[in-house]
Write a protein that holds these residues in place. Structure first.
Motif, PDB file in Angstrom:
ATOM      1  N   GLY A  51      11.764   4.818  15.727  1.00  0.00           N
ATOM      2  CA  GLY A  51      10.221   5.302  15.906  1.00  0.00           C
ATOM      3  C   GLY A  51      10.347   5.863  14.416  1.00  0.00           C
ATOM      4  O   GLY A  51       9.692   5.272  13.717  1.00  0.00           O
ATOM      5  N   VAL A  52      11.502   6.986  14.086  1.00  0.00           N
ATOM      6  CA  VAL A  52      11.213   7.435  12.960  1.00  0.00           C
ATOM      7  C   VAL A  52      11.559   6.392  11.824  1.00  0.00           C
ATOM      8  O   VAL A  52      10.978   6.438  10.875  1.00  0.00           O
ATOM      9  CB  VAL A  52      12.491   8.528  13.551  1.00  0.00           C
ATOM     10  CG1 VAL A  52      12.905   9.330  11.609  1.00  0.00           C
ATOM     11  CG2 VAL A  52      12.343   9.623  13.940  1.00  0.00           C
ATOM     12  N   ALA A  53      12.585   5.316  12.282  1.00  0.00           N
ATOM     13  CA  ALA A  53      12.712   4.758  10.953  1.00  0.00           C
ATOM     14  C   ALA A  53      12.205   3.834  10.931  1.00  0.00           C
ATOM     15  O   ALA A  53      11.283   3.043   9.959  1.00  0.00           O
ATOM     16  CB  ALA A  53      14.568   3.569  11.685  1.00  0.00           C
ATOM     17  N   ALA A  54      10.874   3.496  11.583  1.00  0.00           N
ATOM     18  CA  ALA A  54       9.828   2.485  11.453  1.00  0.00           C
ATOM     19  C   ALA A  54       8.550   3.242  10.828  1.00  0.00           C
ATOM     20  O   ALA A  54       7.653   2.601  10.470  1.00  0.00           O
ATOM     21  CB  ALA A  54       9.073   2.175  12.510  1.00  0.00           C
ATOM     22  N   MET A  55       8.837   4.458  10.151  1.00  0.00           N
ATOM     23  CA  MET A  55       7.915   5.523   9.761  1.00  0.00           C
ATOM     24  C   MET A  55       7.358   5.258   8.452  1.00  0.00           C
ATOM     25  O   MET A  55       6.284   5.018   7.418  1.00  0.00           O
ATOM     26  CB  MET A  55       8.169   6.118   9.455  1.00  0.00           C
ATOM     27  CG  MET A  55       8.150   7.467  10.700  1.00  0.00           C
ATOM     28  SD  MET A  55       8.069   8.753  10.476  1.00  0.00           S
ATOM     29  CE  MET A  55       7.090  10.462   8.874  1.00  0.00           C
ATOM     30  N   PRO A  56       8.232   4.300   7.637  1.00  0.00           N
ATOM     31  CA  PRO A  56       7.637   3.816   6.098  1.00  0.00           C
ATOM     32  C   PRO A  56       6.880   2.741   6.404  1.00  0.00           C
ATOM     33  O   PRO A  56       6.824   2.217   5.423  1.00  0.00           O
ATOM     34  CB  PRO A  56       8.792   4.050   5.568  1.00  0.00           C
ATOM     35  CG  PRO A  56       9.782   3.714   6.644  1.00  0.00           C
ATOM     36  CD  PRO A  56       9.737   4.264   7.518  1.00  0.00           C
ATOM     37  N   SER A  57       6.468   1.994   7.572  1.00  0.00           N
ATOM     38  CA  SER A  57       5.627   0.882   7.621  1.00  0.00           C
ATOM     39  C   SER A  57       4.030   1.076   7.146  1.00  0.00           C
ATOM     40  O   SER A  57       3.716   0.193   6.964  1.00  0.00           O
ATOM     41  CB  SER A  57       5.915   0.042   8.753  1.00  0.00           C
ATOM     42  OG  SER A  57       6.517   0.425   9.434  1.00  0.00           O
ATOM     43  N   SER A  58       3.575   2.351   7.185  1.00  0.00           N
ATOM     44  CA  SER A  58       2.538   2.896   7.163  1.00  0.00           C
ATOM     45  C   SER A  58       2.012   2.338   5.778  1.00  0.00           C
ATOM     46  O   SER A  58       1.087   1.762   5.540  1.00  0.00           O
ATOM     47  CB  SER A  58       2.113   3.751   6.872  1.00  0.00           C
ATOM     48  OG  SER A  58       3.047   5.003   6.554  1.00  0.00           O
ATOM     49  N   ILE A 128       6.357  13.501   2.958  1.00  0.00           N
ATOM     50  CA  ILE A 128       6.015  12.783   1.721  1.00  0.00           C
ATOM     51  C   ILE A 128       4.917  11.171   2.336  1.00  0.00           C
ATOM     52  O   ILE A 128       4.403  10.987   1.664  1.00  0.00           O
ATOM     53  CB  ILE A 128       7.043  11.243   1.571  1.00  0.00           C
ATOM     54  CG1 ILE A 128       7.935  12.115   1.589  1.00  0.00           C
ATOM     55  CG2 ILE A 128       7.365  10.574   1.150  1.00  0.00           C
ATOM     56  CD1 ILE A 128      10.198  12.304   1.343  1.00  0.00           C
ATOM     57  N   GLU A 129       4.668  11.042   3.304  1.00  0.00           N
ATOM     58  CA  GLU A 129       3.115  10.860   3.901  1.00  0.00           C
ATOM     59  C   GLU A 129       2.311  11.306   3.418  1.00  0.00           C
ATOM     60  O   GLU A 129       1.757  10.647   2.956  1.00  0.00           O
ATOM     61  CB  GLU A 129       3.637  10.279   5.343  1.00  0.00           C
ATOM     62  CG  GLU A 129       2.357   9.881   5.837  1.00  0.00           C
ATOM     63  CD  GLU A 129       3.048   7.866   6.288  1.00  0.00           C
ATOM     64  OE1 GLU A 129       4.165   7.949   5.718  1.00  0.00           O
ATOM     65  OE2 GLU A 129       1.861   7.471   6.031  1.00  0.00           O
ATOM     66  N   GLY A 130       2.417  12.461   4.108  1.00  0.00           N
ATOM     67  CA  GLY A 130       1.225  13.306   3.069  1.00  0.00           C
ATOM     68  C   GLY A 130       0.950  12.503   1.461  1.00  0.00           C
ATOM     69  O   GLY A 130       0.195  12.522   1.174  1.00  0.00           O
ATOM     70  N   PHE A 131       1.079  12.128   1.036  1.00  0.00           N
ATOM     71  CA  PHE A 131       1.364  12.225  -0.664  1.00  0.00           C
ATOM     72  C   PHE A 131       0.991  10.680  -0.692  1.00  0.00           C
ATOM     73  O   PHE A 131       0.400  10.527  -1.280  1.00  0.00           O
ATOM     74  CB  PHE A 131       2.978  12.243  -1.863  1.00  0.00           C
ATOM     75  CG  PHE A 131       2.956  13.768  -1.778  1.00  0.00           C
ATOM     76  CD1 PHE A 131       2.325  15.040  -2.002  1.00  0.00           C
ATOM     77  CD2 PHE A 131       4.483  14.512  -1.196  1.00  0.00           C
ATOM     78  CE1 PHE A 131       2.302  15.691  -2.792  1.00  0.00           C
ATOM     79  CE2 PHE A 131       5.039  15.484  -1.367  1.00  0.00           C
ATOM     80  CZ  PHE A 131       3.204  16.951  -2.420  1.00  0.00           C
ATOM     81  N   ALA A 132       1.669   9.491   0.269  1.00  0.00           N
ATOM     82  CA  ALA A 132       0.933   8.454  -0.044  1.00  0.00           C
ATOM     83  C   ALA A 132      -0.019   8.211   0.593  1.00  0.00           C
ATOM     84  O   ALA A 132      -0.825   8.314   0.183  1.00  0.00           O
ATOM     85  CB  ALA A 132       1.944   7.375   1.123  1.00  0.00           C
ATOM     86  N   VAL A 133      -0.726   8.777   1.304  1.00  0.00           N
ATOM     87  CA  VAL A 133      -2.321   9.444   1.676  1.00  0.00           C
ATOM     88  C   VAL A 133      -3.167  10.115   1.109  1.00  0.00           C
ATOM     89  O   VAL A 133      -4.332   8.874   0.563  1.00  0.00           O
ATOM     90  CB  VAL A 133      -2.112  10.308   3.116  1.00  0.00           C
ATOM     91  CG1 VAL A 133      -3.603  10.342   3.473  1.00  0.00           C
ATOM     92  CG2 VAL A 133      -1.604   9.902   4.440  1.00  0.00           C
ATOM     93  N   VAL A 135      -2.761   9.150  -2.344  1.00  0.00           N
ATOM     94  CA  VAL A 135      -3.311   7.930  -3.079  1.00  0.00           C
ATOM     95  C   VAL A 135      -4.327   6.831  -2.572  1.00  0.00           C
ATOM     96  O   VAL A 135      -4.751   6.310  -2.941  1.00  0.00           O
ATOM     97  CB  VAL A 135      -2.139   7.458  -3.540  1.00  0.00           C
ATOM     98  CG1 VAL A 135      -1.568   6.180  -4.674  1.00  0.00           C
ATOM     99  CG2 VAL A 135      -0.424   8.571  -4.081  1.00  0.00           C
ATOM    100  N   PHE A 136      -3.695   6.972  -1.243  1.00  0.00           N
ATOM    101  CA  PHE A 136      -4.442   5.727  -0.147  1.00  0.00           C
ATOM    102  C   PHE A 136      -5.829   6.327  -0.467  1.00  0.00           C
ATOM    103  O   PHE A 136      -7.025   5.470  -1.087  1.00  0.00           O
ATOM    104  CB  PHE A 136      -3.828   5.627   0.867  1.00  0.00           C
ATOM    105  CG  PHE A 136      -4.749   5.109   2.233  1.00  0.00           C
ATOM    106  CD1 PHE A 136      -4.837   3.500   1.502  1.00  0.00           C
ATOM    107  CD2 PHE A 136      -5.365   5.871   2.960  1.00  0.00           C
ATOM    108  CE1 PHE A 136      -5.746   3.235   2.595  1.00  0.00           C
ATOM    109  CE2 PHE A 136      -6.340   5.261   3.758  1.00  0.00           C
ATOM    110  CZ  PHE A 136      -6.508   3.754   3.466  1.00  0.00           C
ATOM    111  N   VAL A 137      -6.102   7.656   0.139  1.00  0.00           N
ATOM    112  CA  VAL A 137      -7.405   7.925   0.008  1.00  0.00           C
ATOM    113  C   VAL A 137      -8.435   7.636  -1.387  1.00  0.00           C
ATOM    114  O   VAL A 137      -9.106   7.723  -1.770  1.00  0.00           O
ATOM    115  CB  VAL A 137      -7.413   9.649   0.807  1.00  0.00           C
ATOM    116  CG1 VAL A 137      -9.101  10.256   0.218  1.00  0.00           C
ATOM    117  CG2 VAL A 137      -7.190   9.442   1.520  1.00  0.00           C
ATOM    118  N   PHE A 138      -8.101   8.647  -2.434  1.00  0.00           N
ATOM    119  CA  PHE A 138      -7.956   8.801  -3.870  1.00  0.00           C
ATOM    120  C   PHE A 138      -8.427   7.382  -4.452  1.00  0.00           C
ATOM    121  O   PHE A 138      -9.385   6.571  -5.351  1.00  0.00           O
ATOM    122  CB  PHE A 138      -7.686   9.744  -4.722  1.00  0.00           C
ATOM    123  CG  PHE A 138      -8.021  11.161  -3.877  1.00  0.00           C
ATOM    124  CD1 PHE A 138      -9.266  11.845  -4.502  1.00  0.00           C
ATOM    125  CD2 PHE A 138      -7.073  11.951  -3.249  1.00  0.00           C
ATOM    126  CE1 PHE A 138      -9.809  12.913  -3.852  1.00  0.00           C
ATOM    127  CE2 PHE A 138      -7.252  13.310  -3.028  1.00  0.00           C
ATOM    128  CZ  PHE A 138      -8.934  13.908  -3.418  1.00  0.00           C
TER     129      PHE A 138
END
Lengths: 148, 223
Positions: A51-58, A128-133, A135-138
């Motif tokens: 499950g943790v390994a799959a995190m970068p799928s988002s 790190i996911e938060g930073f990607a979010v 970028v995504f939102v803006f």
């Protein structure tokens, strides 16, 4: 000159998905290798490592949504905006997925020997996911300003 | 591109501090099975380097020239600067121990080659200095000198192992999932294995060896 500008516009549309997917491949690959290694050392709880390994799928999912939002008729007026927004979003998703993969691998490596820190060990990957979010939102917000 | 060993590193157990454990968390056989995940070039480099720096007793018959030749071979074939850093650290410890023993016996630096590494000439030129002018680089010299003076061979061995353990921990933290981290693990495993092999019977024999080392006049780097 005109074909080049239009090509850049198309590049901008597809870049978020392509680069995001490349990042996810690398990130999940890193996490997945660590998960496979950790499974040699522990007797159970394999599912949470996967499950943790799959995190970068988002990042791939964010890339799909940004691509669909940017998708429009490519004209000389819209190409520069599409190129800048699309490629920068793609690069950010690529880098975040790679970094998240490393953070996930470290979390797996730590929590295999010390299961009680499992939750806190994945916090850096979540940040790190938060930073990607961001970028995504803006990217979605600014996409509205690109001429249709 | 630098190789990363996510699977290998994650498959290795955490090593407890060698002074605080009674069990070896992994056998040598299992370790070697895991090391088969290394790229062939890295495995060669690891084995070559481990032969030189291993904490296991080296043959007493091995001369300083032979050790220096092994060191030069490792340096010539080295592809990982940080690994060379570990090798130099270990060889510097050995060179300093030879110098401290010789000086304790009232001798001066022997002619010809007697040590390896960049500090050999400095040590020779600052022989009379209590810490060979190297206290900033090797702050443990006074403590090592104290153990030598007291004839506390086990204390001296623990100090040397502890310094190496600390250095390896730093290198491991600086190179997550890199070859350096794998090498640091193998070297720490070697220290732990050595430490745990000091059971009652072996400890007595080893202690006698250590006492001999502290008091003898042989000069080999591995002495």
């Amino acid at each position: 000159m005109e074909p080049l500008v239009l090509t850049m516009g198309w590049l901008g549309i597809f870049a978020p998905l392509t680069l995001g997917a490349i990042g996810s491949m690398i990130g999940v690959g890193r996490g997945g290798q660590a998960a496979a290694g950790a499974m040699l050392e522990v007797e159970g709880g394999y599912g949470r490592f996967v499950g943790v390994a799959a995190m970068p799928s988002s990042q791939t999912i964010y890339g799909i949504v940004v691509m669909l939002t940017l998708n429009r008729t490519v004209t000389l007026g819209s190409s520069p905006g599409l190129f800048v927004l699309g490629t920068l979003t793609g690069v950010a998703l690529l880098m975040s997925a790679m970094a998240q993969g490393s953070a996930c691998a470290a979390a797996i490596n730590t929590s295999k020997s010390k299961p009680e820190v499992f939750g806190i060990s994945i916090a850096p990957a979540a940040v790190i996911e938060g930073f990607a979010v961001f970028v995504f939102v803006f990217a979605l917000v600014l996409a509205g300003a690109i001429p249709k | 591109m630098k190789r990363r060993y996510y699977q290998l590193v994650a498959s290795l157990p955490a090593l407890p501090d060698f002074r605080q454990t009674k069990l070896l968390p992994m056998s040598r056989r299992r370790l070697e099975e895991r090391l088969s995940l290394l790229h062939a070039d890295d495995l060669d480099e690891l084995m070559r380097t481990e032969r030189l720096v291993s904490w296991h007793r080296q043959p007493v018959s091995r001369t300083t020239e032979q050790i220096a030749a092994m060191y030069e071979e490792v340096v010539a074939n080295n592809r990982t600067p940080e690994l060379l850093n570990i090798v130099d650290f270990r060889m510097n410890i050995r060179t300093l121990m030879v110098a401290l023993r010789l000086r304790r016996q009232g001798k001066s630096a022997p002619p010809g080659r007697w040590g390896t590494g960049p500090y050999t000439r400095i040590i020779e030129s600052r022989w009379a200095d209590a810490e060979f002018g190297l206290s900033a680089v090797f702050p443990w010299i006074p403590e090592a000198q104290m153990f030598l003076d007291r004839g506390d061979a086990l204390g001296l061995e623990t100090l040397m192992m502890g310094e190496s353990w600390k250095k390896l921990g730093q290198i491991s933290d600086a190179h997550p999932f890199g070859f350096e981290q794998v090498f640091a693990f193998v070297y720490k495993w070697d220290i732990l294995h050595r430490w745990l092999s000091y059971d009652a019977e072996q400890a007595r024999e080893r202690f006698e060896e250590l006492i001999l080392e502290v008091t003898s006049d042989h000069q080999n780097l591995f002495a």
